[in-house]
Write a protein that holds these residues in place. Structure first.
Motif, PDB file in Angstrom:
ATOM      1  N   GLN A 243       0.847  -1.195   0.000  1.00 47.35           N
ATOM      2  CA  GLN A 243       0.000   0.000   0.000  1.00 47.35           C
ATOM      3  C   GLN A 243       0.883   1.246   0.000  1.00 47.35           C
ATOM      4  OE1 GLN A 243      -2.598  -0.489   3.419  1.00 47.35           O
ATOM      5  NE2 GLN A 243      -4.133  -1.538   2.199  1.00 47.35           N
ATOM      6  N   PRO A 244       1.436   1.610  -1.149  1.00 46.94           N
ATOM      7  CA  PRO A 244       2.315   2.783  -1.208  1.00 46.94           C
ATOM      8  C   PRO A 244       1.531   4.076  -1.009  1.00 46.94           C
ATOM      9  CG  PRO A 244       2.588   1.347  -3.129  1.00 46.94           C
ATOM     10  CD  PRO A 244       1.349   0.924  -2.435  1.00 46.94           C
ATOM     11  N   ASN A 245       2.241   5.091  -0.516  1.00 44.76           N
ATOM     12  CA  ASN A 245       1.653   6.422  -0.393  1.00 44.76           C
ATOM     13  C   ASN A 245       1.537   7.031  -1.789  1.00 44.76           C
ATOM     14  OD1 ASN A 245       2.230   9.553  -0.218  1.00 44.76           O
ATOM     15  ND2 ASN A 245       1.277   8.967   1.722  1.00 44.76           N
ATOM     16  N   LEU A 246       0.334   7.463  -2.162  1.00 44.33           N
ATOM     17  CA  LEU A 246       0.087   7.922  -3.528  1.00 44.33           C
ATOM     18  C   LEU A 246       0.901   9.158  -3.878  1.00 44.33           C
ATOM     19  CD1 LEU A 246      -1.397   7.857  -6.209  1.00 44.33           C
ATOM     20  CD2 LEU A 246      -3.301   9.063  -5.128  1.00 44.33           C
ATOM     21  N   LYS A 247       0.837  10.191  -3.047  1.00 43.73           N
ATOM     22  CA  LYS A 247       1.496  11.452  -3.365  1.00 43.73           C
ATOM     23  C   LYS A 247       2.993  11.269  -3.506  1.00 43.73           C
ATOM     24  CE  LYS A 247       2.048  16.225  -1.732  1.00 43.73           C
ATOM     25  NZ  LYS A 247       1.687  17.200  -0.671  1.00 43.73           N
TER      26      LYS A 247
ATOM     27  N   THR B  84       4.664   8.472  -4.011  1.00 45.29           N
ATOM     28  CA  THR B  84       4.994   7.565  -5.109  1.00 45.29           C
ATOM     29  C   THR B  84       4.975   8.292  -6.438  1.00 45.29           C
ATOM     30  OG1 THR B  84       4.072   5.678  -3.896  1.00 45.29           O
ATOM     31  CG2 THR B  84       4.357   5.428  -6.271  1.00 45.29           C
ATOM     32  N   VAL B  85       3.985   9.145  -6.652  1.00 43.36           N
ATOM     33  CA  VAL B  85       3.917   9.918  -7.897  1.00 43.36           C
ATOM     34  C   VAL B  85       5.114  10.862  -7.997  1.00 43.36           C
ATOM     35  CG1 VAL B  85       2.593  11.668  -9.142  1.00 43.36           C
ATOM     36  CG2 VAL B  85       1.420   9.736  -8.099  1.00 43.36           C
ATOM     37  N   LYS B  86       5.533  11.444  -6.882  1.00 48.40           N
ATOM     38  CA  LYS B  86       6.731  12.298  -6.893  1.00 48.40           C
ATOM     39  C   LYS B  86       7.962  11.499  -7.298  1.00 48.40           C
ATOM     40  CE  LYS B  86       5.482  15.912  -3.561  1.00 48.40           C
ATOM     41  NZ  LYS B  86       5.838  16.542  -2.261  1.00 48.40           N
ATOM     42  N   CYS B  87       8.063  10.276  -6.783  1.00 44.81           N
ATOM     43  CA  CYS B  87       9.207   9.418  -7.114  1.00 44.81           C
ATOM     44  C   CYS B  87       9.178   9.016  -8.585  1.00 44.81           C
ATOM     45  CB  CYS B  87       9.210   8.181  -6.230  1.00 44.81           C
ATOM     46  SG  CYS B  87       9.523   8.499  -4.481  1.00 44.81           S
ATOM     47  N   ILE B  88       7.991   8.716  -9.107  1.00 40.31           N
ATOM     48  CA  ILE B  88       7.863   8.364 -10.518  1.00 40.31           C
ATOM     49  C   ILE B  88       8.300   9.546 -11.391  1.00 40.31           C
ATOM     50  CG2 ILE B  88       6.243   7.726 -12.347  1.00 40.31           C
ATOM     51  CD1 ILE B  88       6.727   5.483 -10.396  1.00 40.31           C
ATOM     52  N   ALA B  89       7.862  10.741 -11.031  1.00 42.53           N
ATOM     53  CA  ALA B  89       8.254  11.937 -11.779  1.00 42.53           C
ATOM     54  C   ALA B  89       9.757  12.145 -11.721  1.00 42.53           C
ATOM     55  CB  ALA B  89       7.521  13.156 -11.222  1.00 42.53           C
ATOM     56  N   LEU B  90      10.356  11.857 -10.577  1.00 37.01           N
ATOM     57  CA  LEU B  90      11.810  11.998 -10.432  1.00 37.01           C
ATOM     58  C   LEU B  90      12.542  10.992 -11.314  1.00 37.01           C
ATOM     59  CD1 LEU B  90      13.937  13.621  -8.864  1.00 37.01           C
ATOM     60  CD2 LEU B  90      13.875  11.847  -7.107  1.00 37.01           C
ATOM     61  N   ALA B  91      12.038   9.760 -11.376  1.00 42.44           N
ATOM     62  CA  ALA B  91      12.654   8.744 -12.237  1.00 42.44           C
ATOM     63  C   ALA B  91      12.578   9.155 -13.703  1.00 42.44           C
ATOM     64  CB  ALA B  91      11.964   7.402 -12.021  1.00 42.44           C
TER      65      ALA B  91
ATOM     66  N   ARG C  15       0.342  14.052 -11.739  1.00 43.27           N
ATOM     67  CA  ARG C  15      -0.616  14.219 -10.640  1.00 43.27           C
ATOM     68  C   ARG C  15      -1.990  14.589 -11.169  1.00 43.27           C
ATOM     69  NH1 ARG C  15       0.239  19.466  -7.244  1.00 43.27           N
ATOM     70  NH2 ARG C  15      -0.629  20.219  -9.219  1.00 43.27           N
ATOM     71  N   THR C  16      -2.042  15.438 -12.199  1.00 44.93           N
ATOM     72  CA  THR C  16      -3.328  15.832 -12.780  1.00 44.93           C
ATOM     73  C   THR C  16      -4.084  14.622 -13.312  1.00 44.93           C
ATOM     74  OG1 THR C  16      -2.449  18.016 -13.381  1.00 44.93           O
ATOM     75  CG2 THR C  16      -4.433  17.258 -14.531  1.00 44.93           C
ATOM     76  N   LEU C  17      -3.386  13.745 -14.022  1.00 42.71           N
ATOM     77  CA  LEU C  17      -4.031  12.550 -14.567  1.00 42.71           C
ATOM     78  C   LEU C  17      -4.483  11.602 -13.459  1.00 42.71           C
ATOM     79  CD1 LEU C  17      -1.675  11.776 -17.597  1.00 42.71           C
ATOM     80  CD2 LEU C  17      -3.961  12.770 -17.684  1.00 42.71           C
TER      81      LEU C  17
ATOM     82  N   PHE D 230       9.892  10.267   2.739  1.00 35.43           N
ATOM     83  CA  PHE D 230       8.504   9.974   3.059  1.00 35.43           C
ATOM     84  C   PHE D 230       8.234  10.445   4.485  1.00 35.43           C
ATOM     85  CE2 PHE D 230       9.140   7.734  -0.646  1.00 35.43           C
ATOM     86  CZ  PHE D 230       8.035   7.032  -1.077  1.00 35.43           C
ATOM     87  N   PRO D 231       7.232  11.271   4.716  1.00 30.82           N
ATOM     88  CA  PRO D 231       6.985  11.811   6.062  1.00 30.82           C
ATOM     89  C   PRO D 231       6.636  10.716   7.056  1.00 30.82           C
ATOM     90  CG  PRO D 231       5.125  12.272   4.597  1.00 30.82           C
ATOM     91  CD  PRO D 231       6.225  11.716   3.736  1.00 30.82           C
ATOM     92  N   SER D 232       7.245  10.798   8.237  1.00 31.73           N
ATOM     93  CA  SER D 232       7.011   9.810   9.286  1.00 31.73           C
ATOM     94  C   SER D 232       6.072  10.368  10.338  1.00 31.73           C
ATOM     95  CB  SER D 232       8.339   9.403   9.940  1.00 31.73           C
ATOM     96  OG  SER D 232       9.212   8.838   8.985  1.00 31.73           O
TER      97      SER D 232
END
Length: 340
Positions: free
Chosen positions: A108-112, A114-121, A169-171, A282-284
């Motif tokens: 159950q990854p964090n959505l926000k 994970t999307v930031k990480c995908i954009a970084l990749a 993120r928009t999509l 990732f915020p703790s």
């Protein structure tokens, strides 16, 4: 696949919207030779020495290779922080009274984040590309996403990480997609770059990402978003263009849309490594009582499951300090260990 006008369903009048319908020339059974020189998935074997990161869990992901310099710089920076005073707030650390955990797990990854990480990749893919190889279907000048089109120098400047993140993120927000779908999107994107031997560049990154999201959302989610729904998000794209993009993407993937669990997990943990190297943590939050009880319940379920399998296979059940088993058999009396 996505709607009744989708490119994957035009060869069959009655199709399941959640199922990928392959063309007739690639619907061969295992062991049979495909026609029209198109190999079936079961017939394809990797070349000697070739490791496809989108299929092989032992192969390094492409984005990790292309971000290697940034990761090494991040490691050097963290080592130097032991010698140089750091003015930033200290990272929260767990103690005997408080345990800090982030809410992102492989299941159950964090959505926000994970999307930031995908954009970084994707950012590092574009920044560290080897060439400008592309295909017309992905060229934004030939297939613009907006009515105004693109500027003459649209392919000269690399997009920033924030620009890529905003597009994805928009999509995801509009289509209500999940974090798991984001990871699958990156797997398909790297599989496309490998199979089609092209590079993601300023001229094509948006349409490549859109095609990967379009396919991942249909493969992953049971209630898939239809092609026409994406046209409501990107209002300047006709359904015909969206269908053509999906069809070309599938063909370039050789209709291989399988993502093994081991490959999915590899991409998840590599994305976390990339995030840490780029200070995208990732915020703790403190471990709450309710969440601790849920984790404990999940742990006991899995413990009982593995114990049952061990007994079934004739393996001896070992005792631990926290859970001493007097006889080792099922239904044995348990006692809590007291350490002096």
């Amino acid at each position: 696949m996505g709607n009744k006008n989708s490119c994957c369903s035009k060869n069959s009048p009655q199709t399941d919207r959640h199922r990928v319908i392959l063309p007739i020339d690639c619907q061969s059974r295992e062991g049979e030779t495909s026609t029209n020189n198109l190999q079936h998935i079961s017939e394809r074997e990797p070349d000697d020495g070739e490791l496809d990161p989108s299929k092989d869990p032992m192969a390094k992901t492409l984005f990790m290779e292309r971000s290697k310099t940034a990761i090494e710089n991040g490691l050097i920076r963290r080592k130097s922080q032991h010698q140089i005073a750091d003015l930033r707030p200290l990272k929260k650390s767990s103690s005997c009274s408080t345990i800090y955990l982030d809410d992102s797990t492989v299941s159950q990854p964090n959505l926000k984040n994970t999307v930031k990480c995908i954009a970084l990749a994707i950012y590092y893919h574009i920044k560290s590309r080897d060439s400008e190889r592309t295909i017309d279907i992905f060229d934004e000048k030939l297939h613009p996403l907006t009515r105004d089109g693109v500027s003459d120098d649209y392919d000269k400047y690399n997009p920033e990480h924030r620009q890529i993140y905003k597009f994805i993120r928009t999509l995801f927000n509009a289509a209500q997609l999940t974090a798991e779908c984001a990871i699958t999107t990156l797997v398909y994107l790297e599989r496309l770059l490998t199979y089609a031997e092209l590079d993601i560049a300023p001229s094509n990154w948006k349409r490549i990402v859109l095609g990967a999201i379009l396919l991942a959302s249909k493969v992953w989610d049971d209630q898939a978003v239809w092609n026409v729904d994406y046209c409501q998000i990107l209002k300047e794209i006709p359904v015909k263009d969206m269908n053509e993009l999906e069809h070309e993407f599938l063909q370039l993937l050789q209709f291989n849309i399988n993502v093994p669990a081991s490959v999915y997990a590899k991409y998840y943990f590599d994305l976390r490594t990339l995030a840490e190297a780029n200070d995208l943590s990732f915020p703790s939050e403190p471990l709450s009582k309710d969440r601790a009880q849920k984790l404990e319940a999940m742990s006991r379920v899995m413990e009982d499951k593995y114990a049952a399998e061990a007994l079934k296979n004739g393996l001896k059940k070992w005792s631990s300090l926290d859970n001493i088993n007097s006889s080792g058999g099922p239904g044995a009396r348990r006692s809590i260990a007291i350490l002096s």
